[in-house]
Design a protein around this motif. Structure first.
Motif, PDB file in Angstrom:
ATOM      1  N   ARG A 130       0.851  -1.200   0.000  1.00 51.38           N
ATOM      2  CA  ARG A 130       0.000   0.000   0.000  1.00 51.38           C
ATOM      3  C   ARG A 130       0.885   1.249   0.000  1.00 51.38           C
ATOM      4  O   ARG A 130       2.047   1.231   0.412  1.00 51.38           O
ATOM      5  N   ARG A 180      -4.639  -1.592   4.223  1.00 46.90           N
ATOM      6  CA  ARG A 180      -4.185  -2.826   3.568  1.00 46.90           C
ATOM      7  C   ARG A 180      -5.331  -3.490   2.804  1.00 46.90           C
ATOM      8  O   ARG A 180      -5.120  -4.084   1.747  1.00 46.90           O
ATOM      9  N   ASN A 212      -0.016  -8.407   1.408  1.00 50.96           N
ATOM     10  CA  ASN A 212      -1.235  -7.879   2.048  1.00 50.96           C
ATOM     11  C   ASN A 212      -2.447  -7.869   1.126  1.00 50.96           C
ATOM     12  O   ASN A 212      -2.297  -7.757  -0.083  1.00 50.96           O
ATOM     13  N   LEU A 225       5.274  -9.838  12.769  1.00 51.04           N
ATOM     14  CA  LEU A 225       5.801  -8.466  12.748  1.00 51.04           C
ATOM     15  C   LEU A 225       5.069  -7.636  13.797  1.00 51.04           C
ATOM     16  O   LEU A 225       5.690  -6.871  14.546  1.00 51.04           O
ATOM     17  N   ARG A 279       6.703  -5.969  17.036  1.00 48.62           N
ATOM     18  CA  ARG A 279       6.506  -4.538  17.314  1.00 48.62           C
ATOM     19  C   ARG A 279       5.992  -4.343  18.744  1.00 48.62           C
ATOM     20  O   ARG A 279       6.420  -3.428  19.450  1.00 48.62           O
ATOM     21  N   HIS A 339      -4.118  -8.661  10.459  1.00 54.32           N
ATOM     22  CA  HIS A 339      -2.952  -7.775  10.276  1.00 54.32           C
ATOM     23  C   HIS A 339      -3.455  -6.486   9.623  1.00 54.32           C
ATOM     24  O   HIS A 339      -3.302  -6.251   8.429  1.00 54.32           O
ATOM     25  N   GLY A 356       2.708  -0.034  10.753  1.00 54.83           N
ATOM     26  CA  GLY A 356       2.973  -0.184   9.319  1.00 54.83           C
ATOM     27  C   GLY A 356       2.776   1.150   8.611  1.00 54.83           C
ATOM     28  O   GLY A 356       3.605   1.552   7.779  1.00 54.83           O
ATOM     29  N   ALA A 357       1.690   1.855   8.940  1.00 51.29           N
ATOM     30  CA  ALA A 357       1.418   3.152   8.319  1.00 51.29           C
ATOM     31  C   ALA A 357       2.470   4.178   8.744  1.00 51.29           C
ATOM     32  O   ALA A 357       2.905   5.013   7.940  1.00 51.29           O
ATOM     33  N   ILE A 410       5.519   3.662   6.675  1.00 58.64           N
ATOM     34  CA  ILE A 410       5.324   4.179   5.309  1.00 58.64           C
ATOM     35  C   ILE A 410       5.472   5.698   5.304  1.00 58.64           C
ATOM     36  O   ILE A 410       6.122   6.286   4.434  1.00 58.64           O
ATOM     37  N   SER A 425       6.931   0.805   2.383  1.00 61.87           N
ATOM     38  CA  SER A 425       6.482  -0.055   3.471  1.00 61.87           C
ATOM     39  C   SER A 425       7.640  -0.874   4.036  1.00 61.87           C
ATOM     40  O   SER A 425       8.662  -1.086   3.388  1.00 61.87           O
ATOM     41  N   SER A 426       7.447  -1.309   5.260  1.00 62.41           N
ATOM     42  CA  SER A 426       8.495  -2.026   5.993  1.00 62.41           C
ATOM     43  C   SER A 426       8.974  -3.203   5.159  1.00 62.41           C
ATOM     44  O   SER A 426       8.177  -3.883   4.518  1.00 62.41           O
TER      45      SER A 426
END
Ligand code: NAD
Ligand code: LMR
Length: 325
Positions: free
Chosen positions: A93, A99, A132, A159, A163, A188, A227-228, A231, A237-238
């Motif tokens: 994304r 996602r 995703n 992940l 985190r 996720h 994740g966001a 980004i 993205s990671s």
């Protein structure tokens, strides 16, 4: 004793995650130091050339355990005889997207790959979906592989789990390895539920050491939206952290882990999660299988958060109904 090589498929082999993941697999981080590996790189036709360049670099790394590299754009060839598969290939994304916005385009990738696994993979195949939206893509792949036991299909929650551990470790000034019984339930997605109800640190209950305000209003959204945040800050993205978590997942699945970890597995109906959905659950890995921790008493807050994930996963399943068998 000579150990025969394991064949490991990585889809999206020319992409960002693969550029980190492949080196860890080739180093022996999945099956261990005594097991040679053969890599099978699956890409779309336009990216096969780039995957060939990645394979050249892998060869140049002279890994003692890396016995062969195959590159193809044909799923049947890629999965033929495969023992493990990392399904990474899918679009990431961009800023401002969720996602689930990827579902329409990415979902289509996973039915043919599931079918190719069904017809061609080895009996011990283990599949981890990273692309995703990972949970529902894993569902699509699993449903397309009716002859493969459903518990061989999983999606990445590790992940999110990692985190959660790292946020907690920073908050309490301890090591990530000091924690037990942390779990990230559900999807996720931003709805996921990083749950500290059962968590302990060096034998003490984590919820006794943190305040509820931090837990609910900082920790949970921080982990769920990480994740966001990546980004936003990194501009894409990671990748390396996702690869590292994927290695953690597959290594534990194969080699075992008595510590609770979060894995998205096909639900057996426990904890109000509809049977068949692919959801993050508390697990240990024993004898080459994920075992869901059973019999936990859930409070109202936990039930509510898990129910929100179930509703979201059901809506995603509904949205891809045409891809499901
Ligand atoms: P990327 O764009 O760098 O690479 C994706 C690669 O997949 C590309 O090389 C593309 O050609 C390939 N690809 C596309 N369709 C394919 C197909 N049908 N078969 C084989 N290969 C195909 O993306 P990335 O950064 O490597 O991320 C890959 C996916 O992983 C994205 O969907 C991203 O959102 C997801 N992701 C998931 C997690 C997680 O925790 N589950 C974490 C990070 C990223
Ligand atoms: C992540 O959690 O970093 C990945 O799923 C990428 C994303 O889109 O957030």
């Amino acid at each position: 004793m000579t150990v025969s090589p394991k064949k490991i498929v990585v889809t999206g082999a020319a992409g960002n995650i693969a550029y980190s993941l492949l080196w860890r697999i080739a180093a022996g981080d999945v099956y261990g130091d005594d097991t040679p590996v053969e890599l099978s790189l699956l890409e779309i036709p336009q990216a096969v050339g780039k995957a060939e360049g990645v394979a050249m670099e892998l060869s140049d790394s002279a890994f003692p355990l890396l016995h062969n590299i195959q590159i193809t754009d044909k799923a049947e060839e890629a999965f033929d005889g495969a023992n493990a598969a990392f399904l990474v290939g899918a679009k990431p994304r961009g800023k401002g997207e969720e996602r689930a916005d990827l579902l329409a385009n990415n979902g289509k990738i996973f039915a043919p790959q599931g079918a190719a696994i069904n017809g061609h993979a080895a009996d011990d195949i283990r599949v981890l979906v990273v692309g995703n939206p990972a949970n529902t893509n894993a569902l699509i792949a699993q449903q397309s592989a009716p002859d493969v036991p459903a518990d061989r299909f999983t999606a990445l929650m590790r992940l999110d789990h990692n985190r959660a551990l790292s946020q907690l470790a920073a908050k309490l000034g301890v090591a990530t390895t000091d924690f037990d019984s942390v779990v990230v339930w559900g999807n996720h997605s931003a709805t996921q539920f990083p749950d500290l109800t059962f968590a302990t640190v060096k034998g003490e209950k984590v919820i006794d050491l943190i305040d509820q305000e931090w837990y609910v209003n900082e920790f949970i959204p921080r982990v769920a939206n990480r994740g966001a945040e990546i980004i936003e800050v990194r501009g894409s993205s990671s990748a390396a952290s996702a690869a590292s978590a994927a290695i953690d997942h597959m290594r534990d699945w194969i080699q075992g882990s008595e510590r609770w970890v979060s894995a998205a597995v096909v639900s057996d109906g426990s904890y109000g999660i509809d049977e068949g959905l692919v959801a993050g659950l508390p697990t240990v890995a024993r004898d080459g299988r994920w075992e869901v921790i059973q019999g936990l008493d859930l409070n109202d807050f936990q039930r509510e958060r898990i129910a929100a994930n179930v509703a979201e996963l059901k809506a995603e399943r509904e949205a891809v109904a045409s891809l499901l068998k």
